[in-house]
Design a protein around this motif. Structure first.
Motif, mmCIF file in Angstrom:
data_model
loop_
_atom_site.group_PDB
_atom_site.id
_atom_site.type_symbol
_atom_site.label_atom_id
_atom_site.label_comp_id
_atom_site.label_asym_id
_atom_site.label_seq_id
_atom_site.Cartn_x
_atom_site.Cartn_y
_atom_site.Cartn_z
ATOM 1 N N TYR A 86 0.853 -1.186 0.000
ATOM 2 C CA TYR A 86 0.000 0.000 0.000
ATOM 3 C C TYR A 86 0.886 1.232 0.000
ATOM 4 N N TYR A 88 0.741 5.142 0.527
ATOM 5 C CA TYR A 88 -0.119 6.187 1.071
ATOM 6 C C TYR A 88 0.246 7.536 0.462
ATOM 7 N N ASN A 192 -0.955 -0.858 -4.434
ATOM 8 C CA ASN A 192 -2.280 -0.386 -4.068
ATOM 9 C C ASN A 192 -2.152 1.060 -3.612
ATOM 10 N N TYR A 194 -3.521 4.521 -1.824
ATOM 11 C CA TYR A 194 -4.413 4.902 -0.733
ATOM 12 C C TYR A 194 -4.251 6.403 -0.528
ATOM 13 N N THR A 200 -6.093 11.964 -3.451
ATOM 14 C CA THR A 200 -6.912 11.286 -4.454
ATOM 15 C C THR A 200 -6.596 11.814 -5.847
ATOM 16 N N THR A 216 -4.975 -1.725 -7.062
ATOM 17 C CA THR A 216 -6.222 -1.132 -6.567
ATOM 18 C C THR A 216 -5.961 0.318 -6.181
ATOM 19 N N THR A 218 -7.761 3.205 -3.382
ATOM 20 C CA THR A 218 -8.761 3.588 -2.385
ATOM 21 C C THR A 218 -8.696 5.097 -2.241
ATOM 22 N N HIS A 220 -10.384 8.587 -0.702
ATOM 23 C CA HIS A 220 -11.269 9.190 0.293
ATOM 24 C C HIS A 220 -11.476 10.670 -0.040
#
Length: 279
Positions: A86, A88, A192, A194, A200, A216, A218, A220
């Protein structure tokens, strides 16, 4: 306040569609590996690995000044480690991913059981050639409540920072390509993403430039790449306030506690307009 949140706001979002798209195999070419060492990160329990990765400030020209990017990897804690970590991406723009690591690691405890967590300070932030500059006066709270990007302060920051950075190169597309190069140097095939808030938008730009590297994403509070966010702050804030007041009116418990919530809000703002309130 980080200068990236001032001058580069105007440059970054326009440049998202101007900087030429990178090829998917850009970071697959021969790249130096990123050497990590054991380190202690305040607020992080367990093993951490830290390092820096050097990139050209001008990624297109590949000549001239180089900048070091700060990287922290929190290895997976479980026995069954998945190959895709992941990454960030913090908000701002201007926040440090590494500084956010303790809170994010706690939030992603279960994910970390199987996946590494990677924190990369975007160019111009944190430990990656930070472009820090005071836009507001810490001794004058009122200065924080006026223009979001004070023109004269922004000009002073530009003058102050120009000797240490080519400011037009501190934009989201360059940062996305930095991250993809770091990904490859760490040996990850796919990652991934995040992100929150500005993160974003950065994730969307990364996906557009390096789709083959993404497993992927994610997101927010999605921030579209074509939104001029500073122009909508006042309107968005009013809509958010109206939404909260409306929820209170529809909730029996809140409505009982604050039967005149909209009138109370108007009275509070009217009082603030008359002069400062000491608290």
């Amino acid at each position: 306040m980080n200068f990236l949140a001032a001058l580069a706001l105007a440059l970054t979002f326009a440049a998202s569609s101007v900087h030429a798209p990178a090829s998917n195999g850009d970071a697959q070419a021969a790249r130096p590996s990123l050497v990590l060492s054991d380190c202690e990160v305040p607020g992080i329990k367990g093993r951490a690995r830290c390092g820096t990765y050097e990139v050209f400030e001008n990624r297109d020209a590949r000549v001239g000044r180089k900048i070091s990017l700060k990287v922290v990897v929190l290895p997976a804690t479980g026995a069954e480690r998945a190959p895709d970590p992941y990454f960030y991406i913090p908000g701002g723009p201007g926040s440090s991913a590494v500084e956010d690591a303790p809170g994010v690691a706690q939030e992603l405890t279960k994910i970390r059981e199987r996946r590494d967590l990677v924190f990369l300070d975007q160019r111009g932030t944190g430990g990656s050639n930070p472009l820090n500059c005071p836009l507001f006066d810490p001794a004058d709270i009122q200065s924080y409540l006026e223009a979001f990007l004070p023109l004269e302060a922004t000009r002073r920051c530009r003058t102050l920072l120009e000797p240490k950075a080519d400011l037009k190169l501190y934009t989201t597309p360059f940062a996305a390509d930095d991250m993809n190069e770091v990904r490859a140097a760490l040996g990850y095939e796919r990652i991934n993403l995040y992100g929150a808030s500005y993160g974003t938008r950065a994730a969307l730009v990364y996906m557009r430039r390096h789709p083959a590297s993404v497993r992927t994403a994610t997101l927010h509070g999605v921030l579209p790449t074509d939104e001029l966010i500073t122009l909508a702050y006042a309107e968005d804030a009013q809509r958010a306030l109206d939404g909260v007041l409306g929820e209170c009116e529809r909730d029996p418990a809140c409505r009982a506690a604050f039967p005149r919530v909209r009138e109370d809000a108007r009275a509070a703002f009217a009082r603030l307009r008359r002069g400062p309130v000491e608290v």
